[in-house]
Design an enzyme around this catalytic site. Structure first.
Site, PDB file in Angstrom:
ATOM      1  N   GLU A 161       0.836  -1.200   0.000  1.00  0.00           N
ATOM      2  CA  GLU A 161       0.000   0.000   0.000  1.00  0.00           C
ATOM      3  C   GLU A 161       0.867   1.244   0.000  1.00  0.00           C
ATOM      4  O   GLU A 161       1.831   1.340   0.769  1.00  0.00           O
ATOM      5  CB  GLU A 161      -0.894  -0.040   1.240  1.00  0.00           C
ATOM      6  CG  GLU A 161      -2.343   0.273   0.982  1.00  0.00           C
ATOM      7  CD  GLU A 161      -3.022  -0.660  -0.006  1.00  0.00           C
ATOM      8  OE1 GLU A 161      -2.972  -0.377  -1.223  1.00  0.00           O
ATOM      9  OE2 GLU A 161      -3.613  -1.655   0.433  1.00  0.00           O
ATOM     10  N   SER A 209     -13.342   1.553  -7.390  1.00  0.00           N
ATOM     11  CA  SER A 209     -14.424   1.638  -8.375  1.00  0.00           C
ATOM     12  C   SER A 209     -14.065   2.614  -9.487  1.00  0.00           C
ATOM     13  O   SER A 209     -14.484   2.439 -10.624  1.00  0.00           O
ATOM     14  CB  SER A 209     -15.723   2.064  -7.696  1.00  0.00           C
ATOM     15  OG  SER A 209     -15.545   3.301  -7.031  1.00  0.00           O
ATOM     16  N   SER A 210     -13.258   3.638  -9.172  1.00  0.00           N
ATOM     17  CA  SER A 210     -12.963   4.621 -10.220  1.00  0.00           C
ATOM     18  C   SER A 210     -12.068   4.018 -11.298  1.00  0.00           C
ATOM     19  O   SER A 210     -12.304   4.222 -12.486  1.00  0.00           O
ATOM     20  CB  SER A 210     -12.340   5.880  -9.619  1.00  0.00           C
ATOM     21  OG  SER A 210     -11.196   5.554  -8.882  1.00  0.00           O
ATOM     22  N   GLU A 246      -7.379   9.718 -14.820  1.00  0.00           N
ATOM     23  CA  GLU A 246      -7.839   9.890 -13.439  1.00  0.00           C
ATOM     24  C   GLU A 246      -7.201  11.127 -12.811  1.00  0.00           C
ATOM     25  O   GLU A 246      -7.857  11.890 -12.111  1.00  0.00           O
ATOM     26  CB  GLU A 246      -7.517   8.631 -12.633  1.00  0.00           C
ATOM     27  CG  GLU A 246      -8.055   8.704 -11.237  1.00  0.00           C
ATOM     28  CD  GLU A 246      -8.681   7.405 -10.732  1.00  0.00           C
ATOM     29  OE1 GLU A 246      -8.828   6.446 -11.510  1.00  0.00           O
ATOM     30  OE2 GLU A 246      -9.024   7.377  -9.548  1.00  0.00           O
ATOM     31  N   ASP A 286      -4.098   0.395  -9.316  1.00  0.00           N
ATOM     32  CA  ASP A 286      -5.516   0.084  -9.527  1.00  0.00           C
ATOM     33  C   ASP A 286      -5.835  -0.117 -11.003  1.00  0.00           C
ATOM     34  O   ASP A 286      -6.545  -1.048 -11.384  1.00  0.00           O
ATOM     35  CB  ASP A 286      -6.399   1.203  -8.957  1.00  0.00           C
ATOM     36  CG  ASP A 286      -6.143   1.412  -7.480  1.00  0.00           C
ATOM     37  OD1 ASP A 286      -5.570   0.505  -6.852  1.00  0.00           O
ATOM     38  OD2 ASP A 286      -6.509   2.486  -6.960  1.00  0.00           O
TER      39      ASP A 286
HETATM   40  C1  GLA Z   1      -5.194   4.285  -4.193  1.00  0.00           C
HETATM   41  C2  GLA Z   1      -4.407   4.622  -5.451  1.00  0.00           C
HETATM   42  C3  GLA Z   1      -3.355   3.574  -5.739  1.00  0.00           C
HETATM   43  C4  GLA Z   1      -2.502   3.285  -4.530  1.00  0.00           C
HETATM   44  C5  GLA Z   1      -3.367   3.039  -3.306  1.00  0.00           C
HETATM   45  C6  GLA Z   1      -2.558   2.916  -2.062  1.00  0.00           C
HETATM   46  O1  GLA Z   1      -5.946   3.155  -4.384  1.00  0.00           O
HETATM   47  O2  GLA Z   1      -5.273   4.708  -6.559  1.00  0.00           O
HETATM   48  O3  GLA Z   1      -2.572   3.979  -6.839  1.00  0.00           O
HETATM   49  O4  GLA Z   1      -1.591   4.305  -4.322  1.00  0.00           O
HETATM   50  O5  GLA Z   1      -4.301   4.080  -3.112  1.00  0.00           O
HETATM   51  O6  GLA Z   1      -1.774   1.799  -2.133  1.00  0.00           O
END
Ligand code: GLA
Length: 739
Positions: free
Chosen positions: A367, A468-469, A501, A513
């Site tokens: 993360e 979701s985005s 985004e 994501d």
């Molecule tokens: C969001 C961002 C990702 C990542 C996470 C944290 O989901 O879209 O790119 O940085 O937070 O890990």
């Protein structure tokens, strides 16, 4: 036929005084000229017509039926017949209010046939005729939307059944076969067949009064529904009935009001058949009963049954083909198609329907490492955002979001997309869509995505930390490609969606994501190096372990969260550490926190201003945890993986400070449940969801513990979902009928 000496109260209506005390009474009145009975039941005028307070839903809460019941029989509160003339019952088909008979599955219709059998068995010993039917449509008296049918047991023989029975008697006295058996044999494989199987034959009778009326007769001679055996004969009936109704809906391009009536008698010479009577005669025409029909009883069919049967056969076939295709789509894609039809009807027949979807994700670990050139280990889950729609020749695209219940349009030709969006009130979900289209036209002049109309439906919780985005972005790119727009590789698509985004939502996310939404494979985790963008699939082989997600119901909006602030802190830490490291060793280059080691932190950390050391420490240790987790996954070591999850959470909570009370509470509660292997907050943080790895046998127990303890400590409800590790984006082009 019974005459005046029937159990009915007979007499002319004007014989009775017009008082309200009479309103509760019902009666049967004999027509001496036509030799038939008419029922009278003025109290029925008091029925609540299509109210929002559904009385059948209320059955479930008032204890009228056991709570788990999915189908039940209840007395009609506004009976048209009262003993000794008759009795009236309602047959409730489904606990779910928002269904129709035609939507039900075969096992559900089998359950309803069970109700038909039960009510017949109860009433037929006491009454000469048990009329069971199913209707749809206000024009023929449906007063409740909740799926249901009715049964009237009646003390007289209704006119039509009496005449059918007389035909059976005539055949018998002439020494002939049962006329229904004879008809089935004659119609089988003939031009009036609509559909036939091993047990049932559906056809438009040669003498049909109405163009689309269908008779479904059982091949085996049985006089009532109780004679239909469980298994194949019943399942075939359960499959055929909704298929015919769906074909009607298709023929009329709208839900067609119909009656579905069981003709049955206790007399064993009689032959059970189901009459299906749609009220429409031709699409777009309302002609319920013509003069010669109402005034003389002389029916005029403005068509030939052979022609209408061929038409219905075709609708049945096309409907079935489409259904097979539809059933293979994820639920949101199916719902998007339905919403598109509703919002953008009529469909243009020249263009097929395109449907595309992309998944939400669960990040196993890694993360806030992606924008630090680090490692991530996400999986896609069985929740998607889907778009369904059609291209058109104009320049304005129209989108309808089922979640937001909003319809929005924007000019989507190249010049308009490249120009800044000056409308201040464009909703975020539209900015995402427009943003992806904009990036697509910006990178290449051709091929261009045509303008389109589309409906959007998803089951990735919005703001629930399951991205979701990104799922929406990737679904839009996949949809655009299927409409003839640029076809990019999965990684190109991910990078494009990441740019979109950032431009549309102002959040400078990492690549995780979008990458997992584009690259996902079923039952595989994606070990992604966010610097080189090299990746490896690792099979998720953890027998008996469930990937669960607890939605804290604390909505996280990335833009308003401290996401960008964290990113800037990482950049600041990188710059400072870079300078410090290179002062001692000029050969080293620190381009991102990815290049920093734990030794570096030990040596230079004290010289970083607050809070850069803990921020950097999280990223450095988290990267190591991702690689260790990938090893644990390869080895199928769920315990090790679980321990790494807990460590990741502690680091995100204490060093990176992106957790919140609710996320901490979930992780704490989960850790007390035996069988939970590990848990942590997931995604950007500040709300959203927590990931919990749990043994399958403990899943329900965990749900119970969370359901009790989480609200007690947070005042929020929260929700636990079980996720399947699933595949990436897909699209289908479906040749659909107008409807
Ligand atoms: C969001 C961002 C990702 C990542 C996470 C944290 O989901 O879209 O790119 O940085 O937070 O890990």
């Amino acid at each position: 036929m019974p005459q005046h000496d029937s159990p009915a109260q007979s007499g002319h209506p004007t014989d009775a005084p017009e008082t309200s005390s009479l309103e509760s009474n019902t009666r049967l009145v004999w027509n001496p000229f036509l030799a038939e009975y008419t029922g009278q039941a003025p109290a029925r005028m008091r029925r609540m017509e299509l109210t929002d307070d559904c009385p059948f839903c209320a059955d479930l809460t008032t204890g009228r039926v056991p709570p788990e019941s999915q189908a039940w029989i209840r007395p009609n509160d506004f009976p048209a017949l009262q003993p000794p003339n008759g009795e009236c019952y309602l047959l409730i088909y489904s606990a779910d209010h928002d269904r129709t008979f035609a939507d039900l599955t075969v096992p559900e219709v089998v359950r309803i046939i069970g109700l038909w059998q039960r009510i017949y068995a109860e009433l037929s010993p006491r009454y000469p005729c048990v009329m069971t039917w199913e209707t749809s449509g206000e024009v023929i008296g449906q007063t409740q939307r909740h799926p249901h049918g009715q049964t009237y047991a009646v003390a007289i023989m209704p006119e039509m059944l009496g005449r059918e029975l007389a035909a059976v008697e005539r055949a018998e006295s002439a020494g002939d076969l049962c006329p229904f058996c004879a008809e089935v044999r004659a119609e089988s494989a003939g031009p009036r067949i609509v559909l036939e199987g091993a047990h049932w034959v559906g056809f438009i009778p040669a003498y049909a009064r109405y163009p689309y009326q269908v008779r479904l007769t059982s091949r085996a001679h049985t006089s009532a529904i109780t004679g239909i055996a469980e298994g194949e004969p019943m399942e075939e009936l359960a499959a055929f009935l909704p298929r015919i109704i769906r074909a009607y809906n298709r023929a009329f391009q709208a839900p067609m009001p119909y009656m579905l009536a069981l003709h049955q008698l206790a007399d064993e010479r009689f032959h059970l058949h189901v009459e299906l009577l749609p009220v429409g005669r031709a699409p777009g025409k309302l002609k319920l009963a013509a003069s010669c029909e109402m005034a003389w009883g002389f029916w005029m069919n403005d068509s030939f049954p052979e022609v209408k049967a061929a038409e219905l056969r075709d609708y049945v076939r096309r409907e079935e083909e489409e259904r097979v295709v539809m059933e293979q789509l994820p639920a949101p894609a199916q719902r998007a198609i339905a919403a598109y039809r509703e919002q953008f009807a009529p469909l243009t027949e020249s263009e097929p329907l395109t449907v595309a979807w992309a998944p939400g994700r669960v990040n196993l670990i890694g993360e806030h490492t992606d924008y630090n050139d680090g490692f991530v280990l996400p999986v896609a889950v069985d929740r998607v955002i889907a778009l369904a729609g059609q291209p058109h020749a104009g320049t304005t695209s129209r989108c309808y979001s089922v979640h937001h219940r909003q319809r929005h349009f924007f000019r989507s030709n190249r010049a308009a997309l490249l120009a800044p969006d000056r409308r201040r009130r464009t909703p975020l979900w539209v900015r995402y869509i427009r943003g992806v289209l904009r990036e697509l036209v910006a990178r290449a002049a051709t091929p261009q995505t045509p303008a389109f109309n589309a409906a959007i439906v998803g089951d990735v919780p919005v703001g629930g930390g399951m991205s979701s985005s990104a799922a929406l972005d990737v679904a839009v790119a996949t949809f655009a490609a299927a409409l003839g727009g640029p076809r990019l590789s999965p990684l190109e698509t991910a990078l494009l969606c990441q740019r979109a985004e950032a431009a549309s939502a102002g959040v400078h996310t990492g690549i995780m994501d979008q990458a997992i939404a584009c690259l996902a494979r079923a039952d595989r985790a994606l070990l992604l190096d966010c610097r080189s963008l090299r990746y490896e699939y690792i099979p998720v082989r953890l027998p008996g372990v469930v990937v669960a997600v607890f939605d804290t119901q604390v909505s996280r909006a990335l833009a308003s969260s401290g996401y960008n602030a964290r990113r800037q802190q990482c950049e600041a830490a990188t710059a400072l550490l870079g300078r410090l490291v290179r002062a001692d060793d000029a050969s080293r280059e620190i381009r991102a926190l990815r290049d920093v080691t734990t030794d570096d932190l030990a040596r230079y950390g004290a010289r970083l201003p607050d809070p850069l050391l803990p921020r950097a420490r999280h990223v450095v240790t988290e990267n190591a945890r991702v690689l260790a987790a990938a090893e644990a996954l390869r080895a199928g070591d769920a315990d090790r993986l679980g321990a790494l999850l807990y460590a990741s959470h502690a680091s995100l909570r204490d060093d990176y400070e992106v957790s919140c009370l609710e996320l901490d509470v979930v992780v704490e509660i989960a850790a007390t449940v035996p069988g939970v292997l590990g848990a942590r907050m997931m995604g950007g943080g500040f709300g959203g969801s927590a990931l919990i790895l749990v043994h399958q046998d403990t899943f329900e127990g965990l749900r119970d513990v969370l359901a009790a303890a989480y609200p007690a400590r947070t005042g929020k409800r929260g929700e636990l979902h079980r996720c399947q590790v699933s595949g990436g984006p897909e699209s289908r082009v479906i040749a659909l009928d107008k409807r």
